[in-house]
Design a protein around this motif. Structure first.
Motif, PDB file in Angstrom:
ATOM      1  N   LYS A   4     -26.928 -11.877   6.106  1.00  0.00           N
ATOM      2  CA  LYS A   4     -27.503 -13.221   6.027  1.00  0.00           C
ATOM      3  C   LYS A   4     -28.871 -13.193   5.362  1.00  0.00           C
ATOM      4  O   LYS A   4     -29.199 -14.049   4.533  1.00  0.00           O
ATOM      5  N   ALA A   5     -29.673 -12.208   5.711  1.00  0.00           N
ATOM      6  CA  ALA A   5     -31.022 -12.107   5.152  1.00  0.00           C
ATOM      7  C   ALA A   5     -31.016 -11.727   3.675  1.00  0.00           C
ATOM      8  O   ALA A   5     -31.887 -12.156   2.917  1.00  0.00           O
ATOM      9  N   LEU A   6     -30.006 -10.951   3.272  1.00  0.00           N
ATOM     10  CA  LEU A   6     -30.006 -10.396   1.917  1.00  0.00           C
ATOM     11  C   LEU A   6     -29.036 -11.089   0.968  1.00  0.00           C
ATOM     12  O   LEU A   6     -28.998 -10.756  -0.217  1.00  0.00           O
ATOM     13  N   GLY A   7     -28.243 -12.032   1.493  1.00  0.00           N
ATOM     14  CA  GLY A   7     -27.387 -12.814   0.605  1.00  0.00           C
ATOM     15  C   GLY A   7     -26.019 -12.243   0.334  1.00  0.00           C
ATOM     16  O   GLY A   7     -25.452 -12.460  -0.739  1.00  0.00           O
ATOM     17  N   PHE A   8     -25.449 -11.504   1.288  1.00  0.00           N
ATOM     18  CA  PHE A   8     -24.049 -11.083   1.159  1.00  0.00           C
ATOM     19  C   PHE A   8     -23.381 -11.223   2.519  1.00  0.00           C
ATOM     20  O   PHE A   8     -24.057 -11.302   3.544  1.00  0.00           O
ATOM     21  N   ASP A   9     -22.070 -11.275   2.520  1.00  0.00           N
ATOM     22  CA  ASP A   9     -21.333 -11.455   3.776  1.00  0.00           C
ATOM     23  C   ASP A   9     -21.122 -10.102   4.436  1.00  0.00           C
ATOM     24  O   ASP A   9     -20.169  -9.388   4.145  1.00  0.00           O
ATOM     25  N   GLY A  10     -22.037  -9.745   5.320  1.00  0.00           N
ATOM     26  CA  GLY A  10     -21.991  -8.438   5.954  1.00  0.00           C
ATOM     27  C   GLY A  10     -20.826  -8.246   6.893  1.00  0.00           C
ATOM     28  O   GLY A  10     -20.410  -7.106   7.121  1.00  0.00           O
ATOM     29  N   LEU A  11     -20.310  -9.325   7.444  1.00  0.00           N
ATOM     30  CA  LEU A  11     -19.200  -9.202   8.384  1.00  0.00           C
ATOM     31  C   LEU A  11     -17.854  -9.121   7.673  1.00  0.00           C
ATOM     32  O   LEU A  11     -16.993  -8.333   8.052  1.00  0.00           O
ATOM     33  N   ARG A  12     -17.670  -9.933   6.632  1.00  0.00           N
ATOM     34  CA  ARG A  12     -16.407  -9.911   5.901  1.00  0.00           C
ATOM     35  C   ARG A  12     -16.355  -8.844   4.812  1.00  0.00           C
ATOM     36  O   ARG A  12     -15.287  -8.357   4.464  1.00  0.00           O
ATOM     37  N   ASN A  13     -17.532  -8.490   4.294  1.00  0.00           N
ATOM     38  CA  ASN A  13     -17.584  -7.515   3.199  1.00  0.00           C
ATOM     39  C   ASN A  13     -18.624  -6.426   3.461  1.00  0.00           C
ATOM     40  O   ASN A  13     -19.547  -6.238   2.664  1.00  0.00           O
ATOM     41  N   PRO A  14     -18.475  -5.680   4.545  1.00  0.00           N
ATOM     42  CA  PRO A  14     -19.458  -4.625   4.832  1.00  0.00           C
ATOM     43  C   PRO A  14     -19.454  -3.516   3.783  1.00  0.00           C
ATOM     44  O   PRO A  14     -20.452  -2.816   3.616  1.00  0.00           O
ATOM     45  N   GLU A  15     -18.355  -3.390   3.034  1.00  0.00           N
ATOM     46  CA  GLU A  15     -18.253  -2.350   2.014  1.00  0.00           C
ATOM     47  C   GLU A  15     -19.275  -2.525   0.899  1.00  0.00           C
ATOM     48  O   GLU A  15     -19.562  -1.579   0.151  1.00  0.00           O
TER      49      GLU A  15
END
Length: 273
Positions: free
Chosen positions: A161-172
């Motif tokens: 959320k802080a960095l602008g990517f979906d960490g939960l759906r796209n942790p890769e």
């Protein structure tokens, strides 16, 4: 003549403004690149791009500098000695997390940081189902990735959320994008997560221990940073090999930067958070 002189003075003033450093640079101190030029970075990580390292060619100097520019307080707070010490401490911690070295490795065990970008043989998918704010996405693993080996859904979620990517759906993303990888490490380093303070706060001398911290003997220094990162497994244990490995990296890097390490290197007498 008078009119020409006015134009000349205005042009001179404009050129002086152009030559002056940006306001942010003056306020924030020297840039990261000036404190750790590429030659020093390469001297620290002598083997990160060896064929034996799975992260070969992933952790680039350019990505590190670009990521650091997104965190203006990192390496730009306090005296030059303090700034260099913080950078050395950060690189030491991420080197331990990603090391490929061993006791008799070429150039010593502390020349092998940034060798891995993903956790080897994770014991689980690191999903905490009790965290409803950052729920796990089906089929995804939140194993360690990147320089700090970011792990668990409750870290991937807010980092993304802080960095602008979906960490939960796209942790890769953390192990596929070098810039994002360094950003996650710096996000973890600079972000306070109660009851823990941030690693940055500790290394720049702004840590103010609470009563609970004082009772737990959590004193400022590199050891407290280790406690923040992995204290539950490593702190409160005399002579822990993992803690000593972190210290070994820090001592080598501090020497390369020409600074001292400061006090309280270990956390053997500290209670974990």
């Amino acid at each position: 003549m008078a009119r020409s002189l006015v134009f000349l003075l205005l042009a001179l003033a404009s050129s002086l403004l152009t030559l002056s450093p940006p306001v942010t640079e003056a306020r924030g101190g020297a840039s990261i690149a000036s404190l750790i030029p590429e030659q020093l970075f390469d001297g620290i990580f002598l083997h990160k791009d060896d064929s034996a390292c799975p992260a070969k060619d992933f952790y680039t100097y350019d990505s590190f500098v670009r990521a650091a520019s997104c965190f203006p307080k990192f390496g730009r707070t306090g005296s030059v000695r303090m700034r260099k010490r913080e950078i050395a401490a950060f690189l030491a911690q991420v080197s331990h997390e990603t090391t490929g070295g061993w006791a008799t490795a070429p150039d010593g065990p502390y020349a092998w940081g940034l060798c891995f970008k993903e956790e080897v043989s994770p014991q689980s998918d690191y999903c905490d189902p009790s965290d409803k704010e950052w729920p796990c996405y089906p089929g995804k693993s939140y194993k360690g990735r990147g320089p700090i080996q970011l792990s668990w859904n409750f870290n991937y979620g807010p980092a993304g959320k802080a960095l602008g990517f979906d960490g939960l759906r796209n942790p890769e993303t953390v192990s596929n994008n070098s810039l994002v990888a360094f950003k996650t490490a710096l996000w973890f380093w600079t972000t306070e997560r109660k009851p823990k303070t941030s690693c940055h706060t500790v290394m720049v001398g702004k840590y103010r221990p609470s009563k609970a911290d004082l009772a737990a003997n959590r004193t400022a220094g590199f050891g407290l940073v280790t406690n923040i990162i992995n204290g539950g497994l490593e702190c409160g244990i005399p002579g822990d090999a993992r803690v000593n490995n972190r210290i070994g990296f820090f001592q080598r890097y501090a020497k390369l930067f020409g600074v001292d390490t400061g006090p309280n290197l270990d956390c053997q007498n500290q209670k974990p958070f």
